[in-house]
Design a protein around this motif. Sequence first.
Motif, PDB file in Angstrom:
ATOM      1  N   LYS A   1      74.037  -4.647  35.135  1.00  0.00           N
ATOM      2  CA  LYS A   1      74.239  -3.356  34.493  1.00  0.00           C
ATOM      3  C   LYS A   1      72.903  -2.846  33.993  1.00  0.00           C
ATOM      4  CE  LYS A   1      77.436  -0.311  33.168  1.00  0.00           C
ATOM      5  NZ  LYS A   1      78.277   0.398  34.140  1.00  0.00           N
ATOM      6  N   THR A   2      72.803  -1.543  33.759  1.00  0.00           N
ATOM      7  CA  THR A   2      71.596  -0.977  33.172  1.00  0.00           C
ATOM      8  C   THR A   2      71.985   0.067  32.133  1.00  0.00           C
ATOM      9  OG1 THR A   2      69.567   0.280  33.604  1.00  0.00           O
ATOM     10  CG2 THR A   2      71.436   0.745  35.030  1.00  0.00           C
ATOM     11  N   LYS A   3      71.174   0.164  31.081  1.00  0.00           N
ATOM     12  CA  LYS A   3      71.328   1.239  30.099  1.00  0.00           C
ATOM     13  C   LYS A   3      70.351   2.375  30.381  1.00  0.00           C
ATOM     14  CE  LYS A   3      72.137   0.515  25.765  1.00  0.00           C
ATOM     15  NZ  LYS A   3      72.019   0.081  24.343  1.00  0.00           N
ATOM     16  N   SER A   4      69.513   2.177  31.389  1.00  0.00           N
ATOM     17  CA  SER A   4      68.520   3.195  31.723  1.00  0.00           C
ATOM     18  C   SER A   4      69.206   4.424  32.316  1.00  0.00           C
ATOM     19  CB  SER A   4      67.509   2.647  32.734  1.00  0.00           C
ATOM     20  OG  SER A   4      66.844   1.518  32.234  1.00  0.00           O
ATOM     21  N   PRO A   5      68.651   5.607  32.109  1.00  0.00           N
ATOM     22  CA  PRO A   5      69.186   6.785  32.772  1.00  0.00           C
ATOM     23  C   PRO A   5      69.108   6.620  34.292  1.00  0.00           C
ATOM     24  CG  PRO A   5      67.570   7.378  31.091  1.00  0.00           C
ATOM     25  CD  PRO A   5      67.487   5.894  31.276  1.00  0.00           C
ATOM     26  N   ASN A   6      69.998   7.293  34.993  1.00  0.00           N
ATOM     27  CA  ASN A   6      69.954   7.240  36.450  1.00  0.00           C
ATOM     28  C   ASN A   6      68.609   7.716  36.980  1.00  0.00           C
ATOM     29  OD1 ASN A   6      72.869   6.549  37.417  1.00  0.00           O
ATOM     30  ND2 ASN A   6      73.119   7.992  35.737  1.00  0.00           N
ATOM     31  N   ILE A   7      68.156   8.862  36.483  1.00  0.00           N
ATOM     32  CA  ILE A   7      66.829   9.380  36.823  1.00  0.00           C
ATOM     33  C   ILE A   7      66.185   9.912  35.544  1.00  0.00           C
ATOM     34  CG2 ILE A   7      65.506  11.121  38.089  1.00  0.00           C
ATOM     35  CD1 ILE A   7      67.531  11.019  40.295  1.00  0.00           C
ATOM     36  N   GLU A   8      64.931   9.597  35.358  1.00  0.00           N
ATOM     37  CA  GLU A   8      64.167  10.117  34.223  1.00  0.00           C
ATOM     38  C   GLU A   8      62.855  10.667  34.764  1.00  0.00           C
ATOM     39  OE1 GLU A   8      64.388   8.530  29.812  1.00  0.00           O
ATOM     40  OE2 GLU A   8      62.923   7.383  30.960  1.00  0.00           O
ATOM     41  N   ILE A   9      62.502  11.882  34.360  1.00  0.00           N
ATOM     42  CA  ILE A   9      61.281  12.548  34.809  1.00  0.00           C
ATOM     43  C   ILE A   9      60.356  12.705  33.616  1.00  0.00           C
ATOM     44  CG2 ILE A   9      60.308  14.538  35.998  1.00  0.00           C
ATOM     45  CD1 ILE A   9      62.358  13.235  37.731  1.00  0.00           C
ATOM     46  N   HIS A  10      59.096  12.337  33.789  1.00  0.00           N
ATOM     47  CA  HIS A  10      58.110  12.452  32.712  1.00  0.00           C
ATOM     48  C   HIS A  10      57.011  13.427  33.115  1.00  0.00           C
ATOM     49  CE1 HIS A  10      59.947   9.017  30.716  1.00  0.00           C
ATOM     50  NE2 HIS A  10      59.951   8.413  31.884  1.00  0.00           N
ATOM     51  N   GLY A  11      56.681  14.335  32.181  1.00  0.00           N
ATOM     52  CA  GLY A  11      55.612  15.288  32.407  1.00  0.00           C
ATOM     53  C   GLY A  11      54.643  15.307  31.245  1.00  0.00           C
ATOM     54  N   GLU A  12      53.636  16.129  31.349  1.00  0.00           N
ATOM     55  CA  GLU A  12      52.605  16.199  30.314  1.00  0.00           C
ATOM     56  C   GLU A  12      53.144  16.714  28.985  1.00  0.00           C
ATOM     57  OE1 GLU A  12      48.562  17.121  32.830  1.00  0.00           O
ATOM     58  OE2 GLU A  12      49.902  18.793  32.380  1.00  0.00           O
ATOM     59  N   GLN A  13      54.204  17.532  29.041  1.00  0.00           N
ATOM     60  CA  GLN A  13      54.715  18.164  27.826  1.00  0.00           C
ATOM     61  C   GLN A  13      56.125  17.719  27.448  1.00  0.00           C
ATOM     62  OE1 GLN A  13      52.811  20.199  25.919  1.00  0.00           O
ATOM     63  NE2 GLN A  13      51.141  19.755  27.353  1.00  0.00           N
ATOM     64  N   GLY A  14      56.692  16.764  28.178  1.00  0.00           N
ATOM     65  CA  GLY A  14      58.037  16.333  27.825  1.00  0.00           C
ATOM     66  C   GLY A  14      58.646  15.417  28.873  1.00  0.00           C
TER      67      GLY A  14
END
Length: 363
Positions: free
Chosen positions: A246-259
Amino acid sequence: MRVGVIGCGAIIAQYLTNFRRLDSIELVAVADLDPSRAQAVADSEEGVRALSVDGLLAADDVDLVLNLTIPAAHAEVALKAIAAGKSVYGEKPLAATTAEARTVLEAAKAAGVVVGCAPDTVLGTGIQTARKAIDDGLIGAPISATATMATPGHERWHPNPDFYYQPGGGPLLDMGPYYVSALVTLLGPVVSVVGAASHTRDERTIGSGPRQGQKVPVDIDSHVTGVLVHATGALSTLFMSFDAVKTKSPNIEIHGEQGSLVVPDPNHFDGEVQLFALGADDWETLPVTAGYVDSGRGFGIADLAATPAGQEPRAGGELAFHALEVMESVLESAKTGQAVSIRSTASRPAPVPLVEPATAVRA
């Protein structure tokens, strides 16, 4: 668009439900190697005929063939439909291999017909709202993404899970089309990949159905990790596992310079998109701002039907081929230990504005 379906397995039920809601789609015929399954569908849908596969391909009132056969037959059926002068839309993947998929796209181009392919989940409000947040600059320039799918294996619920553990199966080829298609929709095409893979068990035990307790050999890697380098320079990390619990991580997570963005499950059409902006105190749930509202399987065909002639459908063969090559290349890299360059490309599909169900056509 008048549609004929080849393959009347369990997945057709979801398409039938949505075809009834889409004025731009008319189901006219169905076919299956088991004629009784096709007849059962025809009996449940007014005006639909049960035909043989050859009869459906020859039918003058079929504009597009919806290919719901097993993955190993996707290319064969698609090529027959194209040879009959019909456009084709298939369940994922486009074909079992990129070599087969290439013949499908080349044949379609020569015949002047259109190829579409699942997943059309990328057209729903979940992925499209996240896409709009990125396009509107809410996270600044994208830097990286993570895509996580973890399950201890489909043999726990599937009565005949053998094919998941044979060549052509595995967590990446099974579930990867949803994740890779979403990542390309969000961040653009991939130019190279690095992969690694493993498996923890040599056999699996079927957990349900008449074969419960039987052992299934595992002939593929059941845990795959890959790093995708996008043309923009953004890096995506894939984690696809039939071994993890199992995972508690989001299915997809996107990281950018401002958020950072939490993107909902790409196997679903909707879901909450959350933003943590630079300097904020907590996550913010974004309002739904884009995508087909209350959509489901089959909306990709409606979108294809409304696509102007000469334009690539949003859930088109180009994107499906690129996703398949990315996945094949991650597995190749895992075997060789070398980075693999991606030869194909795919234009980032046009965004979907907010479209209510009553107007579920291309906008």
